[in-house]
Design an enzyme around this catalytic site. Sequence first.
Site, PDB file in Angstrom:
ATOM      1  N   VAL A 195       0.848  -1.190   0.000  1.00 44.26           N
ATOM      2  CA  VAL A 195       0.000   0.000   0.000  1.00 44.26           C
ATOM      3  C   VAL A 195       0.886   1.244   0.000  1.00 44.26           C
ATOM      4  CG1 VAL A 195      -1.736   1.311   1.283  1.00 44.26           C
ATOM      5  CG2 VAL A 195      -1.866  -1.188   1.174  1.00 44.26           C
ATOM      6  N   GLY A 198       4.282   3.350  -4.462  1.00 42.06           N
ATOM      7  CA  GLY A 198       4.955   4.186  -5.459  1.00 42.06           C
ATOM      8  C   GLY A 198       5.012   3.517  -6.826  1.00 42.06           C
ATOM      9  N   ASP A 219      -1.147   2.199  -5.372  1.00 41.32           N
ATOM     10  CA  ASP A 219      -0.919   3.614  -5.081  1.00 41.32           C
ATOM     11  C   ASP A 219      -1.911   4.434  -5.895  1.00 41.32           C
ATOM     12  OD1 ASP A 219       0.319   6.139  -4.336  1.00 41.32           O
ATOM     13  OD2 ASP A 219       2.140   5.000  -3.934  1.00 41.32           O
ATOM     14  N   MET A 240      -6.306   4.436  -0.807  1.00 43.34           N
ATOM     15  CA  MET A 240      -6.261   3.602   0.393  1.00 43.34           C
ATOM     16  C   MET A 240      -7.265   4.029   1.449  1.00 43.34           C
ATOM     17  SD  MET A 240      -2.629   4.959   1.896  1.00 43.34           S
ATOM     18  CE  MET A 240      -2.361   6.708   2.234  1.00 43.34           C
ATOM     19  N   LYS A 253       5.452   0.471   3.843  1.00 40.78           N
ATOM     20  CA  LYS A 253       6.785   0.950   4.214  1.00 40.78           C
ATOM     21  C   LYS A 253       6.797   2.467   4.215  1.00 40.78           C
ATOM     22  CE  LYS A 253       9.921   0.878   1.113  1.00 40.78           C
ATOM     23  NZ  LYS A 253       9.939   2.374   0.987  1.00 40.78           N
ATOM     24  N   ASP A 258       3.239   9.493   7.377  1.00 44.48           N
ATOM     25  CA  ASP A 258       2.778  10.667   6.633  1.00 44.48           C
ATOM     26  C   ASP A 258       1.436  11.193   7.142  1.00 44.48           C
ATOM     27  OD1 ASP A 258       4.935  10.706   4.869  1.00 44.48           O
ATOM     28  OD2 ASP A 258       3.963   9.371   3.437  1.00 44.48           O
ATOM     29  N   GLU A 317       6.401  10.688  13.405  1.00 50.17           N
ATOM     30  CA  GLU A 317       7.037   9.438  13.793  1.00 50.17           C
ATOM     31  C   GLU A 317       6.509   9.063  15.173  1.00 50.17           C
ATOM     32  OE1 GLU A 317       8.544   8.005  11.544  1.00 50.17           O
ATOM     33  OE2 GLU A 317       9.235   9.590  10.192  1.00 50.17           O
TER      34      GLU A 317
END
Length: 352
Positions: A195, A198, A219, A240, A253, A258, A317
């Site tokens: 997912v 890219g 993507d 998604m 990954k 984001d 993060e």
Amino acid sequence: MGEEEALMLQGQADIWKYMFHFADSMALKSAVELRIPDIIHRHGGPMTLSQITASLSDAPSPHIAYLARIMRLLVRRNIFAAHHPSDNGGDTLYGLTHSSRWLLSDSAVNLAPMLLMENHPTLLAPWHYLSHCVREGGFAFNKAHGRDIWEMTLENPELNKLFNNGMACTGRAAMMAIVSAYKEGFESIVSLVDVGGGTGGTISEIVKTYPHIKGINFDLPHVVVTAPEHDGVTHIGGDMFHSVPPADAVFMKWLLHDWSDKDCIKILKNCKKAIREDKGKVIIAEFVLKPEGKGLFDDTGFVFDLLMIAHCSGGKERTESEWKNLLNQAGFPRYHIIHTHSFLSIIEAYPL
């Protein structure tokens, strides 16, 4: 000099250092734009500045004194090595180090595209709005450009290519460690959807190592339309936030960082719908922040956390406790963390 005076002097030196940290990035960017690592690599060994400038095919009148000053700083930063001939009359020779070998264009682990992406004026501009975000909330990228990064890449094919190349190169850098560390995890999978994959570089690396896996690269349509063909990989365009193609397992990954917690829960719930509840799993490759960590990449994780403020709409993060809370809210009560020899860890999450 007394102890307090020495500490104040060190404090001043630290402020000067951090004030001009951007100069390191700009010097490094200039070396990549001039393709200096490639020039030295093709030459087969260390070179003088005259030899390097003679190899700059797109520079009709190179300024060797400027290059000398840039290389002097990069040598001090251990990006390049300087070899001084024993006789006083010889010219200094500049060679590669383990750092500059990560900038070779023909290397499988080339970080130059990410360096160029992150130091592009469009992506640097939002950093100037961090204090605005503290004062009034909102998103730095939107404040700088009037729209988010995804809208901008959709409108600008050149920026979209720069972004995709940057993401692809970081994927290759991390995937060698991930594939090695997660060998048993991949061996039990028949179908795997990446997912936010890219142009498919990541899922392609997995399928190359584990050819029994049916790979699906998922993507946005404008991203996958530029994706090359990869053996054993199917490209699917979609959103998604609406749905995820069904598979035995979902791989993500460096994607969830984001997005805000609310958005991550939406994505994870769609991933849960895409897998079998009894045997399915979600494999997340992300930073796991360690506030007191002293590992090679622990400091980088906190820098990336600020990068999320600069470039994303609510991304961040996360520490292990934050990941645990996020997964629980999305319906994944059980998880396992596997550390790798890279900047990313593997978080294996199960719906049961």
